[in-house]
Design an enzyme around this catalytic site. Structure first.
Site, short mmCIF file in Angstrom:
data_model
loop_
_atom_site.label_atom_id
_atom_site.label_comp_id
_atom_site.label_asym_id
_atom_site.label_seq_id
_atom_site.Cartn_x
_atom_site.Cartn_y
_atom_site.Cartn_z
N ARG A 142 21.43 -18.54 -10.19
CA ARG A 142 20.32 -18.12 -9.34
C ARG A 142 19.61 -19.36 -8.75
O ARG A 142 19.29 -19.41 -7.57
CB ARG A 142 19.34 -17.30 -10.19
CG ARG A 142 18.23 -16.64 -9.44
CD ARG A 142 17.79 -15.39 -10.13
NE ARG A 142 18.49 -14.24 -9.60
CZ ARG A 142 17.97 -13.41 -8.68
NH1 ARG A 142 16.75 -13.60 -8.23
NH2 ARG A 142 18.66 -12.40 -8.21
N VAL A 185 7.94 -13.16 -14.38
CA VAL A 185 9.16 -12.50 -14.85
C VAL A 185 9.00 -10.98 -14.69
O VAL A 185 7.88 -10.50 -14.51
CB VAL A 185 9.44 -12.85 -16.33
CG1 VAL A 185 9.75 -14.33 -16.48
CG2 VAL A 185 8.24 -12.48 -17.20
N PRO A 240 10.25 -4.48 -16.79
CA PRO A 240 10.81 -3.15 -16.51
C PRO A 240 10.35 -2.12 -17.52
O PRO A 240 9.75 -2.47 -18.53
CB PRO A 240 12.33 -3.39 -16.66
CG PRO A 240 12.42 -4.55 -17.62
CD PRO A 240 11.21 -5.40 -17.38
N THR A 275 3.28 -7.96 -13.20
CA THR A 275 2.45 -6.77 -13.47
C THR A 275 2.60 -6.45 -14.95
O THR A 275 3.70 -6.18 -15.43
CB THR A 275 2.94 -5.58 -12.62
OG1 THR A 275 2.91 -5.98 -11.27
CG2 THR A 275 2.05 -4.36 -12.83
N PHE A 335 0.13 -8.43 -4.96
CA PHE A 335 0.05 -7.11 -4.32
C PHE A 335 1.02 -6.95 -3.15
O PHE A 335 0.96 -5.97 -2.42
CB PHE A 335 -1.38 -6.85 -3.82
CG PHE A 335 -2.39 -6.75 -4.93
CD1 PHE A 335 -2.52 -5.58 -5.67
CD2 PHE A 335 -3.21 -7.82 -5.26
CE1 PHE A 335 -3.44 -5.47 -6.70
CE2 PHE A 335 -4.14 -7.73 -6.29
CZ PHE A 335 -4.26 -6.56 -7.01
N ALA A 346 -3.70 -0.09 -11.51
CA ALA A 346 -4.51 0.96 -10.89
C ALA A 346 -4.20 1.06 -9.40
O ALA A 346 -4.07 2.16 -8.85
CB ALA A 346 -5.99 0.67 -11.11
N ALA A 347 -4.05 -0.09 -8.73
CA ALA A 347 -3.77 -0.07 -7.28
C ALA A 347 -2.44 0.62 -7.02
O ALA A 347 -2.34 1.51 -6.16
CB ALA A 347 -3.77 -1.50 -6.73
N CYS A 372 8.48 -0.54 -8.31
CA CYS A 372 7.12 -0.64 -8.88
C CYS A 372 6.43 0.68 -9.18
O CYS A 372 5.89 0.85 -10.28
CB CYS A 372 6.23 -1.44 -7.93
SG CYS A 372 6.76 -3.13 -7.80
N ARG A 380 11.82 11.87 6.75
CA ARG A 380 10.90 10.75 6.89
C ARG A 380 10.03 10.79 8.14
O ARG A 380 9.33 9.82 8.44
CB ARG A 380 11.70 9.45 6.93
CG ARG A 380 12.35 9.09 5.60
CD ARG A 380 11.32 8.66 4.59
NE ARG A 380 11.94 7.98 3.48
CZ ARG A 380 11.27 7.17 2.66
NH1 ARG A 380 10.00 6.95 2.84
NH2 ARG A 380 11.87 6.59 1.66
C1 UDX Z 1 4.45 -1.46 -3.66
C2 UDX Z 1 2.98 -1.75 -3.31
O1 UDX Z 1 2.72 -1.30 -1.98
C3 UDX Z 1 2.68 -3.23 -3.46
O2 UDX Z 1 1.29 -3.47 -3.24
C4 UDX Z 1 3.04 -3.67 -4.86
O3 UDX Z 1 2.81 -5.07 -5.02
C5 UDX Z 1 4.49 -3.35 -5.15
O4 UDX Z 1 4.73 -1.95 -4.96
P1 UDX Z 1 6.76 -1.62 -2.35
O5 UDX Z 1 7.32 -0.83 -3.48
O6 UDX Z 1 7.49 -2.84 -1.90
O7 UDX Z 1 5.26 -2.11 -2.70
O8 UDX Z 1 6.69 -0.67 -1.07
P2 UDX Z 1 5.68 0.36 -0.39
O9 UDX Z 1 5.65 0.03 1.04
O10 UDX Z 1 4.39 0.47 -1.11
O11 UDX Z 1 6.50 1.74 -0.53
C6 UDX Z 1 6.86 2.29 -1.78
C7 UDX Z 1 7.56 3.62 -1.57
O12 UDX Z 1 6.66 4.60 -1.05
C8 UDX Z 1 8.72 3.57 -0.57
O13 UDX Z 1 9.77 4.39 -1.01
C9 UDX Z 1 8.12 4.13 0.71
O14 UDX Z 1 9.08 4.69 1.59
C10 UDX Z 1 7.20 5.20 0.13
N1 UDX Z 1 6.10 5.54 1.03
C11 UDX Z 1 5.21 4.59 1.42
C12 UDX Z 1 5.93 6.88 1.42
O15 UDX Z 1 6.71 7.75 1.05
N2 UDX Z 1 4.87 7.20 2.22
C13 UDX Z 1 3.96 6.26 2.64
O16 UDX Z 1 3.02 6.63 3.36
C14 UDX Z 1 4.14 4.92 2.23
#
Ligand code: UDX
Length: 517
Positions: A17, A73, A76, A115, A145, A205-206, A259, A487
């Site tokens: 890696r 790291v 999971p 996280t 985030f 929480a976020a 996540c 979608r």
């Molecule tokens: C997420 C958080 O947004 C981010 O802040 C955190 O650090 C990591 O997790 P990520 O998983 O990369 O990020 O993508 P995100 O854009 O949040 O989308 C997650 C999932 O939700 C995707 O499958 C996306 O398609 C879906 N989604 C997103 C919806 O179904 N509807 C929406 O309105 C937004």
């Protein structure tokens, strides 16, 4: 990148890696990442910039050389033992902390970037106190985030940077040191300081609240489909309330990614451990609704195809968990495809970024709900290099990822460019009530004044727009040609004008609508 005077070394025990990070072919693909890594890693002679980003598998010596260490790291979901399937596995955090404690001879600041469950800093504290007595290792929490696909944009322009610490003088000095690093590009007003536990919990929480919004709008999509309401209109009506805002309100086939599910389940486990069963139940429902949404989508497709998929081909457009990434972790496509396979469908997948091997690996690793052999997945799922091939002879075309590539806003350009007259051929020109500029039911604004007029578009420009060829898809699908948009990507009026039958998430089925009028 923004602190050229600071030497940054990324360490990993996996030499392959590290070698990949040193090469021209970076192991992570993210818009904008390559140029940042190249400038920081290789320097920029013309701009007088020296390299300040290094990669190494010599973990111990780099730890000892560092003043500040980020632990980044993965955490999971545990797969075995207590909390399996729910709790976050902090084994990698723990072993990173042991490495740091064993290698440290001088004082350092240790930053939790991963996280982690609320309270993880106390695990680090115990490890440091036992294994590195007499060395000052201050612990900060600084959760990340960023979202995939927009990671660099999110990093360069974050809504906030969160720094959590204890309140003793040494910890506060550590916070100030880390704040100075961020202040090189983030306004200080956007750097929030909190206590250590608030910061750890804030990241969970976020993510949980973001996931909850998606499950909420998806729960409304089911009600819309049953009542005649339109989920896009609903999202707009809700989202214009300034208290709610319009983000994370796109109805979908279910959220995916590494996540959301992991973090919601981690919160569920924390609540259970704290003997708060009602809280645990409340958050578990976010994941339950997400699983329900994926089942609901598969059931609706099956129903639309007369409850029998035996030998029918279904084209899946999009396999990644969201657009602009090749990541397939927890993608809704897994569950939906496995359910369709269980009905003995033949599946053709097209995704502009996901390779065939990734599709097979992803499906095979999670095939539990499907009682077939692994070889059945390989023989009944075909991965295609383009959308038209995937859709050939398909009884249904199912959109599972919101790639811009799948939009229908260029259909009329394609028509002009290909000099085809599909309307005349199929006699559909006057059969619908919608025109390309009258549709209100799509995420695509076909009346967008920024959209070039068909007559102004040359073939070359048209090719550059890189939309899939819906005109050809309409010709090659098996009639009557069902498109299921999971979608909100396509303009259903445009596709109907090509002779296709369109079903959308969060909108009543075309057949139900006919029955109720
Ligand atoms: C997420 C958080 O947004 C981010 O802040 C955190 O650090 C990591 O997790 P990520 O998983 O990369 O990020 O993508 P995100 O854009 O949040 O989308 C997650 C999932 O939700 C995707 O499958 C996306 O398609 C879906 N989604 C997103 C919806 O179904 N509807 C929406 O309105 C937004």
């Amino acid at each position: 990148m923004k602190n050229p005077h600071i030497r940054v070394t990324v360490v990993d025990t996996d030499k392959r890696r590290i070698d990949a990070w040193k090469s021209d072919d970076l192991p992570v693909s993210e818009p904008g990442l390559d140029s940042i890594v190249h400038i920081a890693r290789d320097g920029d002679e013309a701009a007088g910039r020296k390299p300040n980003l290094f990669f190494s598998d010599n973990v111990s010596s780099e730890i000892e050389a560092a003043d500040l260490i980020f632990i980044a790291v993965n955490t999971p979901t545990k797969t075995t033992g207590a909390g399996a399937g729910c709790a976050a596995d902090v084994a990698h955090v723990e072993s990173a902390a042991r490495c740091i404690a064993e290698a440290s001879r001088t004082d350092k600041i240790i930053v939790e970037k991963s996280t982690v469950p609320c309270g993880t800093a106390s695990i680090l504290r115990t490890i440091f106190d036992v294994l590195a007595p007499g060395i000052k290792l201050d612990i900060l929490s600084n959760p990340e985030f960023l979202a995939e696909g927009t990671a660099i944009r999110d990093l360069l322009n974050p809504d906030r940077v969160l720094l959590g610490s204890l309140e003793d003088d040494s910890s506060l000095a550590a916070v100030n040191a880390l704040m100075d690093v961020y202040a090189a590009w983030v306004p200080r007003s956007r750097i929030i300081t909190t206590n250590l536990w608030s910061s750890e919990l804030a990241k969970l929480a976020a993510n949980c609240m973001l996931a909850q919004r998606i499950s909420s709008i998806n729960s409304f999509s089911a009600i819309c489909e049953a009542t005649g309401a339109n989920v896009d209109e609903l999202a707009q009506a809700i989202g214009t309330d300034s208290r709610l805002g319009n983000k994370m309100l796109r109805p979908s086939v279910g959220f995916g990614g590494s996540c959301f599910k992991k973090d919601v389940l981690s919160l569920v486990y924390i609540a259970e451990s704290l003997h708060l069963p009602e809280i645990a139940h409340y958050w578990r429902m976010v994941v339950t609704i997400n699983e329900y949404q994926k089942q609901r989508v598969a059931r609706r497709i099956i129903q639309q195809l007369n409850n029998t998929l035996l030998g029918k081909r279904i084209a899946i457009l999009g396999f990644a968990y969201k657009k602009d990434t090749s990541d397939t972790r927890e993608t809704a496509a897994i569950s939906i495809i496995l359910q369709l396979l269980a009905e003995r469908a033949i599946i053709s997948v097209y995704d502009p970024q996901v390779t065939a091997e990734t599709v097979y690996d992803t499906l095979e690793r999670q095939r539990a709900p499907y009682d077939g052999e692994v070889s059945v997945i390989r023989s009944n799922v075909k991965v295609c290099r383009d959308a038209v091939t995937a859709c050939a002879n398909a009884s249904a075309v199912v959109i599972l990822t919101e790639w811009d590539h799948f939009k229908t806003d260029r259909v009329y350009h394609l028509l002009a460019d290909q000099k085809r007259s599909i309307f005349a051929e199929q006699g559909t020109e006057t059969s619908g009530t919608c025109s390309p500029t009258s549709s209100k039911d799509s995420a695509v604004d076909v009346s967008d004044p920024a959209r070039p007029s068909p007559t102004l578009l040359t073939a070359v420009e048209s090719a550059k727009l890189e939309r899939i060829d819906w005109v050809s898809i309409a010709r090659v699908v098996r009639k009557p040609g069902l498109v299921f948009d999971g979608r909100g990507v396509v303009d259903s009026c445009v596709l109907r004008s090509l002779g296709l039958r369109v079903e959308c998430i969060g909108k009543p089925s075309a057949t139900t609508a006919l029955q109720t009028t």
